[in-house]
Design an enzyme around this catalytic site. Structure first.
Site, mmCIF file in Angstrom:
data_model
loop_
_atom_site.group_PDB
_atom_site.id
_atom_site.type_symbol
_atom_site.label_atom_id
_atom_site.label_comp_id
_atom_site.label_asym_id
_atom_site.label_seq_id
_atom_site.Cartn_x
_atom_site.Cartn_y
_atom_site.Cartn_z
ATOM 1 N N HIS A 63 0.816 -1.205 0.000
ATOM 2 C CA HIS A 63 0.000 0.000 0.000
ATOM 3 C C HIS A 63 0.857 1.265 0.000
ATOM 4 O O HIS A 63 0.369 2.336 0.365
ATOM 5 C CB HIS A 63 -0.926 0.010 1.223
ATOM 6 N N HIS A 64 2.117 1.147 -0.431
ATOM 7 C CA HIS A 64 2.968 2.347 -0.438
ATOM 8 C C HIS A 64 2.449 3.372 -1.441
ATOM 9 O O HIS A 64 2.692 4.569 -1.301
ATOM 10 C CB HIS A 64 4.423 1.986 -0.749
ATOM 11 N N LYS A 69 -2.785 -2.631 -7.848
ATOM 12 C CA LYS A 69 -3.118 -2.996 -9.231
ATOM 13 C C LYS A 69 -2.636 -4.402 -9.539
ATOM 14 O O LYS A 69 -1.523 -4.768 -9.185
ATOM 15 C CB LYS A 69 -2.417 -2.010 -10.192
ATOM 16 N N LYS A 93 7.158 -4.689 -10.357
ATOM 17 C CA LYS A 93 7.016 -4.369 -11.774
ATOM 18 C C LYS A 93 6.567 -2.917 -11.967
ATOM 19 O O LYS A 93 7.113 -2.187 -12.804
ATOM 20 C CB LYS A 93 6.004 -5.331 -12.402
ATOM 21 N N LYS A 105 -3.025 -8.906 -6.826
ATOM 22 C CA LYS A 105 -3.340 -9.982 -7.758
ATOM 23 C C LYS A 105 -4.566 -10.713 -7.261
ATOM 24 O O LYS A 105 -4.844 -10.767 -6.051
ATOM 25 C CB LYS A 105 -2.177 -10.970 -7.872
ATOM 26 N N SER A 360 -2.613 -0.198 -18.720
ATOM 27 C CA SER A 360 -3.701 -0.153 -17.735
ATOM 28 C C SER A 360 -3.672 1.167 -16.973
ATOM 29 O O SER A 360 -4.716 1.733 -16.649
ATOM 30 C CB SER A 360 -3.578 -1.320 -16.744
#
Length: 467
Positions: A63-64, A69, A93, A105, A360
Protein backbone atom coordinates in the site's frame (compact mmCIF):
# COMPACT_ATOMS: atom_id res chain seq x y z
CA UNK A 1 6.94 -28.65 -9.74
CA UNK A 2 6.56 -30.55 -6.50
CA UNK A 3 7.72 -28.53 -3.52
CA UNK A 4 7.98 -25.33 -5.55
CA UNK A 5 6.99 -22.23 -3.58
CA UNK A 6 6.53 -19.29 -5.91
CA UNK A 7 6.39 -16.63 -3.18
CA UNK A 8 9.62 -17.97 -1.66
CA UNK A 9 11.28 -17.68 -5.08
CA UNK A 10 10.20 -14.05 -5.39
CA UNK A 11 11.44 -13.22 -1.90
CA UNK A 12 14.72 -15.02 -2.56
CA UNK A 13 15.29 -12.76 -5.58
CA UNK A 14 14.27 -9.77 -3.46
CA UNK A 15 16.80 -10.68 -0.72
CA UNK A 16 19.59 -11.08 -3.25
CA UNK A 17 18.90 -7.61 -4.66
CA UNK A 18 18.37 -6.06 -1.22
CA UNK A 19 22.00 -6.82 -0.34
CA UNK A 20 22.98 -4.08 -2.80
CA UNK A 21 20.88 -1.46 -0.97
CA UNK A 22 21.27 0.35 2.36
CA UNK A 23 17.74 0.01 3.75
CA UNK A 24 17.05 -1.13 7.30
CA UNK A 25 16.32 -4.87 7.58
CA UNK A 26 13.00 -4.19 9.27
CA UNK A 27 11.96 -1.91 6.44
CA UNK A 28 12.96 -4.55 3.89
CA UNK A 29 10.86 -7.10 5.76
CA UNK A 30 7.86 -4.77 5.55
CA UNK A 31 8.41 -4.31 1.81
CA UNK A 32 8.37 -8.09 1.23
CA UNK A 33 5.20 -9.04 3.09
CA UNK A 34 1.68 -8.99 1.66
CA UNK A 35 -0.36 -6.32 3.45
CA UNK A 36 -3.77 -8.00 2.92
CA UNK A 37 -4.76 -11.50 1.84
CA UNK A 38 -8.44 -12.23 1.13
CA UNK A 39 -9.58 -15.85 0.73
CA UNK A 40 -13.13 -16.16 -0.59
CA UNK A 41 -15.52 -19.09 -0.97
CA UNK A 42 -19.01 -18.75 -2.40
CA UNK A 43 -21.69 -20.98 -3.94
CA UNK A 44 -22.48 -21.13 -7.65
CA UNK A 45 -25.79 -22.43 -8.93
CA UNK A 46 -24.93 -24.08 -12.22
CA UNK A 47 -27.21 -24.11 -15.25
CA UNK A 48 -28.43 -27.61 -14.32
CA UNK A 49 -29.41 -26.46 -10.82
CA UNK A 50 -26.52 -28.13 -9.00
CA UNK A 51 -24.56 -26.14 -6.40
CA UNK A 52 -20.78 -25.87 -6.58
CA UNK A 53 -18.46 -24.09 -4.13
CA UNK A 54 -16.03 -21.68 -5.79
CA UNK A 55 -12.71 -20.76 -4.19
CA UNK A 56 -10.97 -17.46 -4.93
CA UNK A 57 -8.36 -15.01 -3.65
CA UNK A 58 -7.38 -11.34 -3.82
CA UNK A 59 -4.03 -10.20 -2.44
CA UNK A 60 -2.87 -6.62 -1.93
CA UNK A 61 0.87 -6.79 -1.52
CA UNK A 62 1.87 -3.17 -0.95
CA UNK A 63 0.00 0.00 0.00
CA UNK A 64 2.97 2.35 -0.44
CA UNK A 65 1.00 3.76 -3.38
CA UNK A 66 -2.71 3.53 -4.07
CA UNK A 67 -4.61 2.11 -5.74
CA UNK A 68 -3.09 -1.36 -5.81
CA UNK A 69 -3.12 -3.00 -9.23
CA UNK A 70 -3.07 -6.50 -10.60
CA UNK A 71 -4.86 -8.97 -12.82
CA UNK A 72 -7.38 -11.70 -12.08
CA UNK A 73 -6.69 -15.17 -13.44
CA UNK A 74 -9.08 -18.08 -13.90
CA UNK A 75 -7.12 -21.32 -13.59
CA UNK A 76 -7.00 -24.56 -11.63
CA UNK A 77 -3.43 -23.64 -10.63
CA UNK A 78 -4.67 -20.65 -8.60
CA UNK A 79 -3.76 -20.86 -4.91
CA UNK A 80 -2.75 -18.52 -2.12
CA UNK A 81 1.00 -18.89 -2.63
CA UNK A 82 0.80 -18.14 -6.34
CA UNK A 83 -1.48 -15.14 -5.81
CA UNK A 84 0.81 -13.68 -3.13
CA UNK A 85 3.85 -14.13 -5.37
CA UNK A 86 2.17 -12.51 -8.36
CA UNK A 87 0.96 -9.60 -6.20
CA UNK A 88 4.52 -9.02 -4.99
CA UNK A 89 5.83 -9.11 -8.54
CA UNK A 90 3.23 -6.49 -9.47
CA UNK A 91 4.61 -4.12 -6.81
CA UNK A 92 8.14 -4.46 -8.14
CA UNK A 93 7.02 -4.37 -11.77
CA UNK A 94 5.08 -1.12 -11.29
CA UNK A 95 8.08 0.43 -9.56
CA UNK A 96 10.50 -0.61 -12.31
CA UNK A 97 8.44 1.14 -15.00
CA UNK A 98 7.46 4.10 -12.77
CA UNK A 99 3.74 3.32 -12.71
CA UNK A 100 2.32 4.77 -9.44
CA UNK A 101 0.48 1.70 -8.13
CA UNK A 102 0.99 -0.80 -5.36
CA UNK A 103 0.92 -4.46 -6.36
CA UNK A 104 -2.08 -6.78 -6.15
CA UNK A 105 -3.34 -9.98 -7.76
CA UNK A 106 -6.48 -12.06 -7.83
CA UNK A 107 -7.54 -15.49 -8.94
CA UNK A 108 -10.49 -17.87 -9.09
CA UNK A 109 -9.75 -21.58 -8.98
CA UNK A 110 -11.78 -22.87 -11.91
CA UNK A 111 -11.26 -24.60 -15.25
CA UNK A 112 -12.92 -22.03 -17.48
CA UNK A 113 -13.73 -24.59 -20.18
CA UNK A 114 -16.11 -26.41 -17.79
CA UNK A 115 -18.49 -23.48 -17.43
CA UNK A 116 -21.04 -21.85 -19.68
CA UNK A 117 -20.89 -18.12 -20.37
CA UNK A 118 -23.81 -17.48 -18.03
CA UNK A 119 -22.07 -19.45 -15.26
CA UNK A 120 -18.84 -17.51 -15.79
CA UNK A 121 -20.81 -14.27 -15.58
CA UNK A 122 -22.37 -15.32 -12.27
CA UNK A 123 -18.95 -16.33 -10.90
CA UNK A 124 -17.40 -13.02 -11.96
CA UNK A 125 -20.20 -10.87 -10.58
CA UNK A 126 -20.27 -12.73 -7.26
CA UNK A 127 -16.49 -12.43 -6.96
CA UNK A 128 -16.80 -8.66 -7.57
CA UNK A 129 -19.54 -8.43 -4.94
CA UNK A 130 -17.30 -10.20 -2.41
CA UNK A 131 -14.43 -7.82 -3.22
CA UNK A 132 -16.72 -4.84 -2.68
CA UNK A 133 -17.94 -6.17 0.67
CA UNK A 134 -14.36 -6.39 1.91
CA UNK A 135 -13.26 -3.06 0.32
CA UNK A 136 -10.88 -4.83 -2.06
CA UNK A 137 -11.93 -2.99 -5.22
CA UNK A 138 -12.38 0.64 -6.25
CA UNK A 139 -10.72 3.28 -8.46
CA UNK A 140 -8.71 4.59 -5.51
CA UNK A 141 -8.39 1.28 -3.63
CA UNK A 142 -7.62 -1.75 -5.80
CA UNK A 143 -7.99 -1.99 -9.58
CA UNK A 144 -8.11 -5.45 -11.22
CA UNK A 145 -7.27 -6.25 -14.84
CA UNK A 146 -7.23 -9.28 -17.18
CA UNK A 147 -4.77 -12.10 -16.65
CA UNK A 148 -4.55 -15.75 -17.67
CA UNK A 149 -8.06 -17.00 -18.49
CA UNK A 150 -9.75 -13.59 -18.40
CA UNK A 151 -10.29 -10.75 -20.85
CA UNK A 152 -12.40 -7.72 -21.71
CA UNK A 153 -15.69 -9.59 -21.21
CA UNK A 154 -14.94 -10.43 -17.57
CA UNK A 155 -13.70 -6.90 -16.91
CA UNK A 156 -16.95 -5.55 -18.34
CA UNK A 157 -18.95 -7.71 -15.93
CA UNK A 158 -16.81 -6.45 -13.04
CA UNK A 159 -17.40 -2.81 -13.99
CA UNK A 160 -21.14 -3.30 -14.42
CA UNK A 161 -21.42 -5.01 -11.02
CA UNK A 162 -19.38 -2.29 -9.31
CA UNK A 163 -21.35 0.49 -10.98
CA UNK A 164 -24.70 -0.99 -9.90
CA UNK A 165 -23.54 -0.97 -6.28
CA UNK A 166 -21.59 2.29 -6.16
CA UNK A 167 -22.23 5.99 -6.71
CA UNK A 168 -18.53 6.72 -7.30
CA UNK A 169 -18.25 9.19 -10.18
CA UNK A 170 -14.97 7.48 -11.16
CA UNK A 171 -16.54 4.00 -11.23
CA UNK A 172 -15.08 3.23 -14.67
CA UNK A 173 -11.64 3.35 -13.06
CA UNK A 174 -12.41 0.36 -10.79
CA UNK A 175 -11.04 -2.06 -13.39
CA UNK A 176 -8.91 -1.89 -16.56
CA UNK A 177 -8.76 -4.00 -19.69
CA UNK A 178 -12.45 -3.25 -20.32
CA UNK A 179 -14.09 -3.09 -23.75
CA UNK A 180 -13.46 0.32 -25.35
CA UNK A 181 -17.21 0.98 -25.32
CA UNK A 182 -17.18 0.68 -21.51
CA UNK A 183 -14.27 3.03 -20.91
CA UNK A 184 -11.44 0.80 -22.08
CA UNK A 185 -8.49 2.15 -24.01
CA UNK A 186 -7.30 1.43 -27.53
CA UNK A 187 -4.12 -0.64 -27.46
CA UNK A 188 -4.78 -2.46 -24.16
CA UNK A 189 -5.39 -5.87 -25.75
CA UNK A 190 -1.95 -6.02 -27.37
CA UNK A 191 -0.18 -3.99 -24.66
CA UNK A 192 1.71 -6.77 -22.85
CA UNK A 193 2.92 -8.41 -26.07
CA UNK A 194 3.77 -5.01 -27.54
CA UNK A 195 5.76 -4.19 -24.39
CA UNK A 196 7.63 -7.51 -24.70
CA UNK A 197 8.59 -6.54 -28.24
CA UNK A 198 9.76 -3.06 -27.21
CA UNK A 199 11.84 -4.52 -24.37
CA UNK A 200 13.53 -7.18 -26.50
CA UNK A 201 14.14 -4.64 -29.27
CA UNK A 202 15.82 -2.23 -26.84
CA UNK A 203 18.04 -5.04 -25.54
CA UNK A 204 18.96 -6.10 -29.08
CA UNK A 205 19.81 -2.52 -30.05
CA UNK A 206 22.58 -2.43 -27.39
CA UNK A 207 25.74 -2.99 -29.43
CA UNK A 208 27.96 -3.88 -26.46
CA UNK A 209 25.57 -6.50 -25.08
CA UNK A 210 24.98 -8.06 -28.50
CA UNK A 211 28.73 -8.23 -29.13
CA UNK A 212 29.16 -10.12 -25.84
CA UNK A 213 26.53 -12.61 -27.03
CA UNK A 214 28.13 -12.97 -30.47
CA UNK A 215 25.15 -11.35 -32.18
CA UNK A 216 24.70 -8.36 -34.47
CA UNK A 217 22.67 -5.43 -33.11
CA UNK A 218 18.99 -5.16 -34.02
CA UNK A 219 16.13 -7.63 -34.43
CA UNK A 220 16.48 -8.07 -38.19
CA UNK A 221 17.32 -11.68 -39.04
CA UNK A 222 17.30 -13.01 -35.48
CA UNK A 223 15.49 -16.29 -34.88
CA UNK A 224 13.03 -16.77 -32.04
CA UNK A 225 10.88 -19.42 -30.38
CA UNK A 226 7.67 -18.52 -28.53
CA UNK A 227 5.97 -20.65 -25.89
CA UNK A 228 2.25 -19.96 -25.78
CA UNK A 229 0.17 -18.29 -28.48
CA UNK A 230 -2.29 -16.64 -26.16
CA UNK A 231 -2.77 -12.90 -26.16
CA UNK A 232 0.76 -12.08 -24.96
CA UNK A 233 2.65 -14.67 -27.01
CA UNK A 234 0.73 -13.95 -30.20
CA UNK A 235 1.26 -10.20 -30.10
CA UNK A 236 4.91 -10.51 -29.08
CA UNK A 237 5.50 -12.87 -32.01
CA UNK A 238 3.53 -10.63 -34.39
CA UNK A 239 5.59 -7.51 -33.65
CA UNK A 240 8.86 -9.46 -33.62
CA UNK A 241 8.10 -10.85 -37.08
CA UNK A 242 7.07 -7.43 -38.39
CA UNK A 243 10.46 -6.10 -37.23
CA UNK A 244 12.27 -8.70 -39.32
CA UNK A 245 12.89 -11.47 -36.79
CA UNK A 246 12.13 -15.05 -37.86
CA UNK A 247 9.87 -17.33 -35.80
CA UNK A 248 11.33 -20.85 -35.96
CA UNK A 249 9.50 -22.60 -33.12
CA UNK A 250 6.21 -22.58 -31.23
CA UNK A 251 5.06 -24.45 -28.12
CA UNK A 252 1.47 -24.87 -26.95
CA UNK A 253 -0.26 -27.16 -24.44
CA UNK A 254 -0.90 -29.78 -27.13
CA UNK A 255 2.64 -29.95 -28.56
CA UNK A 256 5.45 -28.02 -30.19
CA UNK A 257 6.73 -27.45 -33.72
CA UNK A 258 10.01 -26.27 -35.28
CA UNK A 259 11.26 -25.13 -38.68
CA UNK A 260 14.60 -23.46 -39.28
CA UNK A 261 13.15 -21.96 -42.47
CA UNK A 262 10.63 -19.99 -40.42
CA UNK A 263 6.95 -20.27 -39.50
CA UNK A 264 4.27 -17.92 -40.85
CA UNK A 265 2.35 -16.73 -37.79
CA UNK A 266 -0.89 -15.80 -39.56
CA UNK A 267 -1.09 -19.13 -41.41
CA UNK A 268 -0.32 -21.00 -38.19
CA UNK A 269 -3.14 -19.17 -36.38
CA UNK A 270 -5.55 -20.10 -39.19
CA UNK A 271 -4.40 -23.72 -38.97
CA UNK A 272 -4.84 -23.79 -35.20
CA UNK A 273 -8.33 -22.29 -35.48
CA UNK A 274 -9.29 -24.99 -37.98
CA UNK A 275 -7.57 -27.99 -36.35
CA UNK A 276 -7.54 -26.97 -32.70
CA UNK A 277 -3.79 -27.61 -32.39
CA UNK A 278 -0.45 -26.66 -33.95
CA UNK A 279 1.02 -30.15 -34.45
CA UNK A 280 1.29 -31.15 -38.09
CA UNK A 281 1.47 -27.61 -39.44
CA UNK A 282 2.83 -27.69 -43.00
CA UNK A 283 6.59 -27.24 -43.33
CA UNK A 284 7.35 -27.85 -39.66
CA UNK A 285 8.63 -30.74 -37.59
CA UNK A 286 6.30 -31.84 -34.80
CA UNK A 287 8.46 -32.45 -31.74
CA UNK A 288 8.19 -35.01 -28.96
CA UNK A 289 6.23 -32.92 -26.46
CA UNK A 290 5.13 -29.37 -25.68
CA UNK A 291 8.43 -28.41 -24.04
CA UNK A 292 10.85 -29.88 -26.61
CA UNK A 293 10.99 -26.75 -28.75
CA UNK A 294 12.29 -24.73 -25.77
CA UNK A 295 15.59 -26.58 -26.24
CA UNK A 296 15.80 -25.82 -29.98
CA UNK A 297 18.50 -23.69 -31.56
CA UNK A 298 17.47 -20.02 -31.74
CA UNK A 299 18.67 -16.55 -30.82
CA UNK A 300 15.70 -15.56 -28.65
CA UNK A 301 13.35 -17.67 -26.52
CA UNK A 302 10.08 -16.06 -25.39
CA UNK A 303 8.28 -18.06 -22.68
CA UNK A 304 4.78 -16.54 -22.70
CA UNK A 305 2.79 -19.19 -20.85
CA UNK A 306 2.67 -19.91 -17.11
CA UNK A 307 5.35 -19.84 -14.41
CA UNK A 308 8.06 -22.43 -13.83
CA UNK A 309 8.45 -23.47 -17.49
CA UNK A 310 12.24 -23.15 -17.50
CA UNK A 311 13.48 -25.22 -14.58
CA UNK A 312 16.43 -27.31 -13.42
CA UNK A 313 15.25 -30.22 -15.57
CA UNK A 314 15.63 -28.39 -18.89
CA UNK A 315 17.76 -25.31 -18.15
CA UNK A 316 21.06 -26.89 -19.22
CA UNK A 317 19.54 -27.73 -22.60
CA UNK A 318 18.30 -24.21 -23.42
CA UNK A 319 20.31 -22.94 -26.40
CA UNK A 320 18.84 -19.45 -26.83
CA UNK A 321 21.22 -16.55 -26.24
CA UNK A 322 18.42 -14.22 -25.10
CA UNK A 323 15.51 -15.23 -22.86
CA UNK A 324 12.63 -12.76 -23.00
CA UNK A 325 10.38 -13.55 -20.03
CA UNK A 326 6.96 -12.57 -21.34
CA UNK A 327 5.17 -14.66 -18.68
CA UNK A 328 5.19 -14.15 -14.92
CA UNK A 329 7.90 -16.23 -13.24
CA UNK A 330 8.64 -18.58 -16.17
CA UNK A 331 12.16 -19.34 -14.88
CA UNK A 332 12.95 -20.87 -11.50
CA UNK A 333 15.86 -19.51 -9.45
CA UNK A 334 18.04 -22.57 -10.13
CA UNK A 335 17.27 -22.48 -13.85
CA UNK A 336 18.03 -18.76 -13.95
CA UNK A 337 21.47 -19.40 -12.49
CA UNK A 338 22.20 -22.24 -14.92
CA UNK A 339 21.15 -20.21 -17.97
CA UNK A 340 22.99 -17.12 -16.75
CA UNK A 341 26.21 -19.09 -16.11
CA UNK A 342 26.04 -20.27 -19.71
CA UNK A 343 26.30 -16.61 -20.75
CA UNK A 344 22.74 -15.96 -21.94
CA UNK A 345 21.01 -12.61 -21.41
CA UNK A 346 17.78 -13.00 -19.44
CA UNK A 347 15.36 -10.08 -19.81
CA UNK A 348 13.29 -10.53 -16.64
CA UNK A 349 9.54 -10.72 -16.23
CA UNK A 350 9.47 -7.99 -13.58
CA UNK A 351 10.40 -5.61 -16.39
CA UNK A 352 9.50 -7.24 -19.69
CA UNK A 353 5.80 -7.97 -19.22
CA UNK A 354 5.06 -4.57 -17.68
CA UNK A 355 3.43 -3.37 -20.90
CA UNK A 356 0.03 -4.50 -19.67
CA UNK A 357 0.12 -2.57 -16.41
CA UNK A 358 1.61 0.45 -18.18
CA UNK A 359 -1.32 0.71 -20.58
CA UNK A 360 -3.70 -0.15 -17.73
CA UNK A 361 -2.32 2.95 -16.02
CA UNK A 362 -3.14 4.99 -19.12
CA UNK A 363 -6.67 3.53 -19.12
CA UNK A 364 -7.12 4.33 -15.43
CA UNK A 365 -5.96 7.91 -16.04
CA UNK A 366 -8.42 8.20 -18.91
CA UNK A 367 -11.23 6.97 -16.64
CA UNK A 368 -10.58 9.30 -13.70
CA UNK A 369 -9.96 12.28 -16.03
CA UNK A 370 -13.13 11.49 -18.03
CA UNK A 371 -11.29 12.41 -21.23
CA UNK A 372 -10.17 10.32 -24.20
CA UNK A 373 -6.49 10.81 -25.05
CA UNK A 374 -6.04 12.95 -28.15
CA UNK A 375 -9.53 14.40 -28.12
CA UNK A 376 -8.37 17.98 -27.56
CA UNK A 377 -5.11 17.97 -29.50
CA UNK A 378 -5.39 15.59 -32.46
CA UNK A 379 -7.22 17.92 -34.86
CA UNK A 380 -5.10 20.91 -33.85
CA UNK A 381 -1.90 18.95 -34.55
CA UNK A 382 -3.16 17.79 -37.95
CA UNK A 383 -4.10 21.32 -39.01
CA UNK A 384 -0.70 22.65 -37.86
CA UNK A 385 1.16 19.95 -39.83
CA UNK A 386 -0.95 20.69 -42.91
CA UNK A 387 0.04 24.38 -42.71
CA UNK A 388 3.71 23.42 -42.59
CA UNK A 389 3.31 21.05 -45.55
CA UNK A 390 1.46 23.80 -47.45
CA UNK A 391 4.41 26.15 -46.95
CA UNK A 392 6.78 23.43 -48.21
CA UNK A 393 4.64 23.05 -51.33
CA UNK A 394 4.66 26.83 -51.85
CA UNK A 395 8.47 27.20 -51.68
CA UNK A 396 9.24 24.05 -53.67
CA UNK A 397 8.02 22.10 -56.66
CA UNK A 398 6.82 19.30 -54.41
CA UNK A 399 3.10 18.50 -54.42
CA UNK A 400 1.82 16.06 -51.81
CA UNK A 401 -0.88 13.53 -52.68
CA UNK A 402 -3.92 13.17 -50.44
CA UNK A 403 -2.46 9.88 -49.17
CA UNK A 404 0.87 11.53 -48.34
CA UNK A 405 -0.87 14.43 -46.62
CA UNK A 406 -2.95 12.04 -44.54
CA UNK A 407 0.18 10.20 -43.41
CA UNK A 408 2.47 13.19 -42.83
CA UNK A 409 -0.15 15.35 -41.11
CA UNK A 410 -1.53 12.66 -38.83
CA UNK A 411 -2.17 13.91 -35.30
CA UNK A 412 -1.82 11.90 -32.12
CA UNK A 413 -5.01 9.95 -31.44
CA UNK A 414 -5.54 7.56 -28.56
CA UNK A 415 -3.86 4.56 -30.24
CA UNK A 416 -0.80 6.55 -31.30
CA UNK A 417 -0.37 8.22 -27.90
CA UNK A 418 -0.76 4.95 -26.01
CA UNK A 419 1.79 3.23 -28.24
CA UNK A 420 4.22 6.12 -27.91
CA UNK A 421 3.83 6.19 -24.13
CA UNK A 422 4.37 2.44 -23.89
CA UNK A 423 7.52 2.56 -26.03
CA UNK A 424 8.94 5.47 -24.01
CA UNK A 425 8.22 3.63 -20.74
CA UNK A 426 9.85 0.35 -21.83
CA UNK A 427 12.94 2.07 -23.26
CA UNK A 428 13.54 4.26 -20.20
CA UNK A 429 13.02 1.37 -17.78
CA UNK A 430 15.40 -0.91 -19.69
CA UNK A 431 18.13 1.68 -19.73
CA UNK A 432 17.67 2.29 -15.99
CA UNK A 433 18.03 -1.37 -15.04
CA UNK A 434 20.85 -1.95 -17.55
CA UNK A 435 22.84 0.84 -15.90
CA UNK A 436 22.24 -0.72 -12.48
CA UNK A 437 23.25 -4.11 -13.89
CA UNK A 438 26.59 -2.79 -15.08
CA UNK A 439 27.20 -0.69 -11.97
CA UNK A 440 26.84 -3.66 -9.60
CA UNK A 441 27.92 -6.44 -11.96
CA UNK A 442 24.62 -8.29 -11.58
CA UNK A 443 22.08 -9.78 -13.97
CA UNK A 444 19.07 -7.85 -15.27
CA UNK A 445 16.62 -9.56 -12.91
CA UNK A 446 18.60 -8.53 -9.85
CA UNK A 447 19.05 -5.05 -11.33
CA UNK A 448 15.27 -4.73 -11.79
CA UNK A 449 14.70 -5.76 -8.16
CA UNK A 450 17.34 -3.25 -6.99
CA UNK A 451 15.59 -0.52 -8.98
CA UNK A 452 12.20 -1.45 -7.49
CA UNK A 453 13.51 -1.73 -3.92
CA UNK A 454 15.14 1.68 -4.14
CA UNK A 455 11.95 3.32 -5.42
CA UNK A 456 9.58 1.59 -3.01
CA UNK A 457 11.97 1.81 -0.08
CA UNK A 458 12.27 5.58 -0.29
CA UNK A 459 8.48 5.90 0.05
CA UNK A 460 8.24 3.40 2.90
CA UNK A 461 11.12 5.14 4.66
CA UNK A 462 9.24 8.44 4.61
CA UNK A 463 5.82 7.08 5.59
CA UNK A 464 6.64 6.49 9.25
CA UNK A 465 4.49 4.34 11.55
CA UNK A 466 0.85 5.28 12.10
CA UNK A 467 0.07 5.15 15.84
Amino acid sequence: MEGYKFFEQVNSAFDQAASYTDFDKGLLSQMKICNDVLHITFPLEKDDGKIEVIEAWRVEHSHHKLPTKGGIRYSMTVNEDETMALAALMTYKCAVVDVPFGGAKGGIKIDKSRYSESELERITRRYTYELMKKNFIGPGIDVPAPDYGTGAQEMGWILDTFRQMSTDINAEGCVTGKPVEMGGIRGRTEATGRGVYFGIKEACDNKEDMKNLGLEPGLEGKTFVVQGLGNVGYHAAKYMAEAGAKMVGVAEIGGSIYSEKGIDLDKLMEYRKEKGLIAGFEGTETLEDNSSVLKSECDILIPAALENQLNEKNADKIQAKIIGEAANGPTTAKAHQIIKDRGALIIPDNYLNAGGVTVSYFEWLKNIQHMRFGRMGKRFEENSYKKILSVIETISDRKFTDKELGFLAQGGGESELVDSGLEETMINAYNQINEIRKKHGVDLRTAAFISAINKVGIIYGRMGIFP
